[in-house]
Design an enzyme around this catalytic site. Structure first.
Site, PDB file in Angstrom:
ATOM      1  N   ASP A  32       0.975  -1.302  -0.148  1.00 12.28           N
ATOM      2  CA  ASP A  32       0.096   0.064   0.123  1.00 12.28           C
ATOM      3  C   ASP A  32       0.691   1.320   0.101  1.00 12.28           C
ATOM      4  OD1 ASP A  32      -2.238   2.195   0.375  1.00 12.28           O
ATOM      5  OD2 ASP A  32      -3.066  -0.024   1.143  1.00 12.28           O
ATOM      6  N   ASP A  50       4.641   1.792  -4.761  1.00 12.33           N
ATOM      7  CA  ASP A  50       3.608   2.146  -5.313  1.00 12.33           C
ATOM      8  C   ASP A  50       3.404   1.163  -6.739  1.00 12.33           C
ATOM      9  OD1 ASP A  50       1.659   3.505  -7.517  1.00 12.33           O
ATOM     10  OD2 ASP A  50       3.177   5.774  -7.062  1.00 12.33           O
ATOM     11  N   GLY A  76     -12.925   7.007  -3.395  1.00 15.09           N
ATOM     12  CA  GLY A  76     -13.405   7.790  -2.558  1.00 15.09           C
ATOM     13  C   GLY A  76     -14.930   7.855  -2.248  1.00 15.09           C
ATOM     14  N   ALA A 119     -20.469  -1.485  -7.757  1.00 19.01           N
ATOM     15  CA  ALA A 119     -22.135  -1.543  -8.675  1.00 19.01           C
ATOM     16  C   ALA A 119     -21.760   0.163  -8.848  1.00 19.01           C
ATOM     17  CB  ALA A 119     -22.766  -1.850  -7.396  1.00 19.01           C
ATOM     18  N   TYR A 149     -15.006   6.422 -12.226  1.00 17.27           N
ATOM     19  CA  TYR A 149     -14.622   5.471 -11.224  1.00 17.27           C
ATOM     20  C   TYR A 149     -15.723   3.931 -11.492  1.00 17.27           C
ATOM     21  CZ  TYR A 149     -15.201   2.654  -6.986  1.00 17.27           C
ATOM     22  OH  TYR A 149     -14.571   1.798  -5.802  1.00 17.27           O
ATOM     23  N   LYS A 153     -13.592   0.676 -13.709  1.00 21.37           N
ATOM     24  CA  LYS A 153     -14.457  -1.291 -12.727  1.00 21.37           C
ATOM     25  C   LYS A 153     -14.441  -1.827 -13.930  1.00 21.37           C
ATOM     26  CE  LYS A 153     -13.731  -0.519  -7.866  1.00 21.37           C
ATOM     27  NZ  LYS A 153     -11.993  -1.026  -7.331  1.00 21.37           N
ATOM     28  N   GLU A 191     -15.089  10.266   2.742  1.00 21.33           N
ATOM     29  CA  GLU A 191     -16.160   9.203   2.886  1.00 21.33           C
ATOM     30  C   GLU A 191     -16.766   9.060   2.318  1.00 21.33           C
ATOM     31  OE1 GLU A 191     -15.144  12.159   4.437  1.00 21.33           O
ATOM     32  OE2 GLU A 191     -16.105  13.861   4.280  1.00 21.33           O
ATOM     33  N   THR A 219     -32.310   5.968  -3.011  1.00 18.62           N
ATOM     34  CA  THR A 219     -32.115   5.278  -1.779  1.00 18.62           C
ATOM     35  C   THR A 219     -30.815   4.357  -2.239  1.00 18.62           C
ATOM     36  OG1 THR A 219     -32.977   4.251  -3.762  1.00 18.62           O
ATOM     37  CG2 THR A 219     -34.518   5.245  -1.500  1.00 18.62           C
ATOM     38  N   ARG A 220     -30.371   4.066  -1.066  1.00 13.18           N
ATOM     39  CA  ARG A 220     -29.197   2.681  -1.033  1.00 13.18           C
ATOM     40  C   ARG A 220     -29.429   1.730  -0.076  1.00 13.18           C
ATOM     41  NH1 ARG A 220     -28.089   6.172  -4.765  1.00 13.18           N
ATOM     42  NH2 ARG A 220     -26.114   7.318  -5.511  1.00 13.18           N
TER      43      ARG A 220
HETATM   44  P1  NAD Z   1      -9.597   2.238   0.472  1.00 13.28           P
HETATM   45  O1  NAD Z   1      -9.400   3.778  -0.117  1.00 13.28           O
HETATM   46  O2  NAD Z   1      -9.675   2.513   1.588  1.00 13.28           O
HETATM   47  O3  NAD Z   1      -7.874   1.278  -0.246  1.00 13.28           O
HETATM   48  C1  NAD Z   1      -7.554   1.502  -1.149  1.00 13.28           C
HETATM   49  C2  NAD Z   1      -6.184   1.332  -0.538  1.00 13.28           C
HETATM   50  O4  NAD Z   1      -5.754   1.250  -2.141  1.00 13.28           O
HETATM   51  C3  NAD Z   1      -5.603   2.346  -0.008  1.00 13.28           C
HETATM   52  O5  NAD Z   1      -5.068   2.051   1.243  1.00 13.28           O
HETATM   53  C4  NAD Z   1      -4.646   3.552  -0.711  1.00 13.28           C
HETATM   54  O6  NAD Z   1      -3.863   3.832  -0.009  1.00 13.28           O
HETATM   55  C5  NAD Z   1      -4.310   2.276  -1.766  1.00 13.28           C
HETATM   56  N1  NAD Z   1      -3.740   2.050  -2.969  1.00 13.28           N
HETATM   57  C6  NAD Z   1      -3.990   3.641  -3.714  1.00 13.28           C
HETATM   58  N2  NAD Z   1      -3.389   3.728  -4.674  1.00 13.28           N
HETATM   59  C7  NAD Z   1      -2.313   2.682  -4.526  1.00 13.28           C
HETATM   60  C8  NAD Z   1      -1.170   2.369  -5.316  1.00 13.28           C
HETATM   61  N3  NAD Z   1      -1.178   3.322  -6.663  1.00 13.28           N
HETATM   62  N4  NAD Z   1      -0.192   1.856  -5.235  1.00 13.28           N
HETATM   63  C9  NAD Z   1      -0.417   0.879  -3.822  1.00 13.28           C
HETATM   64  N5  NAD Z   1      -1.844   1.614  -2.974  1.00 13.28           N
HETATM   65  C10 NAD Z   1      -2.301   2.401  -3.235  1.00 13.28           C
HETATM   66  O7  NAD Z   1     -10.801   1.140  -0.368  1.00 13.28           O
HETATM   67  P2  NAD Z   1     -11.739   0.428   0.267  1.00 13.28           P
HETATM   68  O8  NAD Z   1     -12.861   0.870   0.993  1.00 13.28           O
HETATM   69  O9  NAD Z   1     -10.530  -0.258   1.414  1.00 13.28           O
HETATM   70  O10 NAD Z   1     -12.064  -0.467  -1.054  1.00 13.28           O
HETATM   71  C11 NAD Z   1     -10.839  -1.526  -1.409  1.00 13.28           C
HETATM   72  C12 NAD Z   1     -12.191  -2.027  -2.386  1.00 13.28           C
HETATM   73  O11 NAD Z   1     -13.058  -2.292  -2.811  1.00 13.28           O
HETATM   74  C13 NAD Z   1     -11.106  -0.023  -3.727  1.00 13.28           C
HETATM   75  O12 NAD Z   1     -11.238  -1.003  -5.218  1.00 13.28           O
HETATM   76  C14 NAD Z   1     -12.619   0.168  -4.302  1.00 13.28           C
HETATM   77  O13 NAD Z   1     -12.885   0.496  -5.463  1.00 13.28           O
HETATM   78  C15 NAD Z   1     -13.400  -1.538  -3.618  1.00 13.28           C
HETATM   79  N6  NAD Z   1     -15.117  -0.919  -3.701  1.00 13.28           N
HETATM   80  C16 NAD Z   1     -14.965  -0.491  -2.287  1.00 13.28           C
HETATM   81  C17 NAD Z   1     -16.591   0.165  -1.846  1.00 13.28           C
HETATM   82  C18 NAD Z   1     -16.567   0.622  -0.612  1.00 13.28           C
HETATM   83  O14 NAD Z   1     -17.942   0.749  -0.477  1.00 13.28           O
HETATM   84  N7  NAD Z   1     -15.702   0.300   0.143  1.00 13.28           N
HETATM   85  C19 NAD Z   1     -17.497  -0.375  -2.893  1.00 13.28           C
HETATM   86  C20 NAD Z   1     -17.135  -1.145  -3.810  1.00 13.28           C
HETATM   87  C21 NAD Z   1     -15.860  -1.129  -4.014  1.00 13.28           C
END
Ligand code: NAD
Length: 320
Positions: A32, A50, A76, A119, A149, A153, A191, A219-220
């Site tokens: 990360d 990275d 985000g 989603a 976004y 996906k 958030e 709605t969600r």
């Molecule tokens: P998050 O942002 O907390 O975690 C993602 C992590 O990826 C972060 O810690 C960030 O630092 C890391 N990251 C970003 N770019 C990077 C890079 N270039 N190299 C290394 N690390 C990198 O998000 P989350 O809520 O834990 O979501 C995790 C996954 O689930 C994501 O792919 C997100 O799109 C997917 N997702 C989450 C939700 C949700 O509601 N949380 C919904 C749909 C999909």
């Protein structure tokens, strides 16, 4: 000892997954850009680097792992995804991560991998009626996500499926629906709605008014992270690839969400609906496919998860 790799393990869902894998006695490596914000990582090996750099992906994937979970993405909540200001970064960064990860996996013949889709890839036109959104898995095409976004996906889902088809990868793909819970981002602009509302209510006094984006009738559904982890592992360890929804089907309006949080706080809160980024009008997880394929779906009521989140956010505010 089994070995797992969690990409994005400094983030919200990744940190919870690492904790679960450690309880199961896995040796866990993670990569990360940042360490977890709210607790010490439980990973055995934390590579702070990275994944947009292909050399980093190759360094991390230097062996065959029993399980790889790919959570790393530039992401985000509505305030980050729907303003348009972050579109280029969102598409460029997340696509590069997925391309690099798959290429590195192929080199090491490490082909069992989970990908976290969203989603947000469902077509906007199926989510314009807040009371009857259609998020059945097969409704994904013809594609028309409402954000870049979502488009990224969708591209990456197809990338993983193509690696499965052409290089014999064992992929699992979930489309997450609004995951929330303790240790999720709760301030700063990235958030999501449950955390933002818990924060606003926790900061409010009894009889205060709080601002809520949109008319409040959108709605969600929201899934507590514990059940997200459970569903993700069930999918990873099944012979079904997906893509499949992992989400709750307890749909609420955003104003109902506020009422639920206000009830937990025991405060009398008045809602002021204001203009703000809000995304599609309606979205709910359709859980028929996951029930059919995995004989599982989330069961915890929304209030149960909200209570956990509210207590945790209240605690974060007190610590400041
Ligand atoms: P998050 O942002 O907390 O975690 C993602 C992590 O990826 C972060 O810690 C960030 O630092 C890391 N990251 C970003 N770019 C990077 C890079 N270039 N190299 C290394 N690390 C990198 O998000 P989350 O809520 O834990 O979501 C995790 C996954 O689930 C994501 O792919 C997100 O799109 C997917 N997702 C989450 C939700 C949700 O509601 N949380 C919904 C749909 C999909």
């Amino acid at each position: 000892m089994k070995k797992a790799l969690v990409l994005g393990g400094g983030g919200f869902i990744g940190s919870h997954m690492i904790r679960k894998l450690k309880e199961e006695n896995f040796w866990v490596r993670t990569v990360d850009l940042k360490y977890p914000e709210f607790s010490e990582t439980k990973a055995d090996d934390f590579i702070r680097a990275d994944l947009r750099d292909p050399a980093v992906a190759r360094e991390a994937i230097d062996q065959k792992f029993d399980e790889i979970y790919q959570f790393a993405a530039d992401m985000g909540g509505a305030g980050f995804v729907f303003t348009g200001e972050n579109d280029a970064d969102i598409m460029h960064n997340s696509a590069l991560i997925n391309i690099n990860v798959l290429e590195a996996c192929l080199r090491r013949n490490s082909k069992k991998i989970f990908y976290s889709s969203s989603a947000c890839m469902y077509p906007e036109h199926n989510q314009s009626d807040p009371l009857n959104p259609n998020c059945e898995e097969v409704s994904a095409y013809p594609a028309n996500p409402d954000s870049e976004y979502g488009w990224e996906k969708l591209f990456s889902e197809r990338l993983y499926l193509a690696f499965a088809r052409n290089y014999n990868f064992d992929v699992s793909i979930a489309r997450y629906h609004n995951i929330f819970g303790p240790e999720g981002t709760w301030q700063g602009g990235r958030e999501k709605a449950p955390a933002a509302i818990c924060r606003k209510v926790a900061l409010a006094n009894d009889n205060d008014v709080i601002d809520v984006w949109g008319d409040g009738k959108q709605t969600r559904s929201f899934l507590i992270v514990d059940e997200c982890i459970e569903g993700t592992q069930k999918l990873m360890r099944s012979n079904f690839s997906g893509p499949v929804n992992i989400g709750s089907d307890e749909m609420v309006t955003i104003n109902e969400l506020v009422h639920k949080v206000a009830k937990i706080s025991k405060k009398n809160i008045t809602i002021n609906n204001i203009k703000g980024p809000e995304g599609v009008r309606g979205r709910n997880s359709d859980n028929r496919l996951i029930k059919q394929k995995l004989n599982w779906s989330p069961i915890k009521p929304l209030s149960w998860g909200l209570e956990k989140s509210y207590i945790w956010i209240e605690d974060q505010i007190l610590k400041k």
